[in-house]
Design a protein around this motif. Sequence first.
Motif, short mmCIF file in Angstrom:
data_model
loop_
_atom_site.label_atom_id
_atom_site.label_comp_id
_atom_site.label_asym_id
_atom_site.label_seq_id
_atom_site.Cartn_x
_atom_site.Cartn_y
_atom_site.Cartn_z
N LEU A 18 0.83 -1.20 0.00
CA LEU A 18 0.00 0.00 0.00
C LEU A 18 0.87 1.26 0.00
N ASP A 19 1.92 1.26 0.81
CA ASP A 19 2.83 2.41 0.85
C ASP A 19 3.45 2.67 -0.53
N TYR A 20 3.85 1.60 -1.19
CA TYR A 20 4.46 1.71 -2.52
C TYR A 20 3.47 2.30 -3.53
N ILE A 21 2.23 1.80 -3.52
CA ILE A 21 1.23 2.30 -4.46
C ILE A 21 0.92 3.77 -4.16
N MET A 22 0.84 4.13 -2.90
CA MET A 22 0.54 5.52 -2.55
C MET A 22 1.69 6.45 -2.95
N ASP A 23 2.93 5.95 -2.89
CA ASP A 23 4.06 6.75 -3.38
C ASP A 23 3.97 6.95 -4.89
N MET A 24 3.60 5.88 -5.61
CA MET A 24 3.39 6.01 -7.05
C MET A 24 2.38 7.12 -7.34
N LYS A 25 1.30 7.09 -6.60
CA LYS A 25 0.23 8.05 -6.81
C LYS A 25 0.71 9.47 -6.47
#
Length: 399
Positions: free
Chosen positions: A324-331
């Motif tokens: 989730l942290d990784y996806i939120m950083d992408m966003k």
Amino acid sequence: MYCYRKINDDLYWIGGNDHRLALFENVHPIPRGVSYNSYLLLDEKTVLFDTVDWSVCRQFLENIKAILGDRPLDYMVINHMEPDHAACIEEIVLRYPDVKLVCTEKAFLFMHQFGFNIDNNIIQVKEGDTMSFGKHNVVFVYAPMVHWPEAMVTYDTTDGVLFSADAFGSFIALDGKLFNDEVNFDRDWIDEARRYYTNIVGKYGPHVQFLLKKAATIDIKTICPLHGPVWRNDFGYILDKYNKWSTYEPEEKGVMIVYGTMYGSTEAAATDLATRLVEKGITNVVMYDVSKTHVSYLISETFKYSHVVLASVTYNLKIYPPMLDYIMDMKALNLQNRTFALIENGSWAPQSGKLMRELIDEMKNMTILDNDLTVTSALKEDDSALMDSLADSIIESMK
């Protein structure tokens, strides 16, 4: 003891290297260190371009003293007010009280916010303003949000030198080398240059594009960034990288598989997919454990590859927290123009695939392949056809 390098007849690099800092901005690991670049011009007037981080201030001051000798310091141009470049402004003013500071209006405001005592001898410049220091004439070009709102770059029209602030910078300490042709940049530096750009500047692609369009109108012979090597040739190489990164265009067609696993079953599914892809002819495949790989490396690699597979266990009916942290950083960093495939795992209520899809759907210009794969606890022989179908779907989307 001073330690500087000459760039041309009257321009010197006077920065320093930091191998002790573990986390840049207290976030990003820098195991190979970082440089803080500053430059000193000796003309009829003497000019300092930016300062350095406090950690290398002593070396910086010794370098200035060694080059100036008994000459005064006439001007200090501040292109960027972030503390890793502006921390030593007051130290310069204390030693050279008659120095005139040249900066944007916002940079002057930031100096007050940081508590710098610099009210006297300020010259505020605007887009397109020029100054002459003798033989050298410069023009100031606004570069807002690359990557702070006060940033500008300074172009020396006499020698074609672009003082580019944080643009064209990189992690890694210089360690005696200075110029891009003194290192094997494509082999040893490009990954850290990408990681620097994507994590520090990546969100502001449109602003970088605006700056690149301005840069295309001038005759650049040298690029002097605030981190990393000075560029004196092969400009097309680094400009092409910046153009891809700032338009969110993948550098390579390839598949990046990022998995979040608790007990190994999701990792096994990710490995199975990677194996099938390679057996079917797609050899540009990389795999990362989201729990063991710092997110700054994941972001850098995501900017590199065209296709991303997210394989996540379900955790408390949600996405696995590191995933989730990784996806939120992408966003947060505005990533775009990628194709995603999704694998979810769960023993009683698999949810991560649906939740990952919802988050990616909120991002710009993303393609999500339809055939999500659900693993219940562990991959089974019955899942083989579905895994084959997923691999084929990824390959078809790469054509």
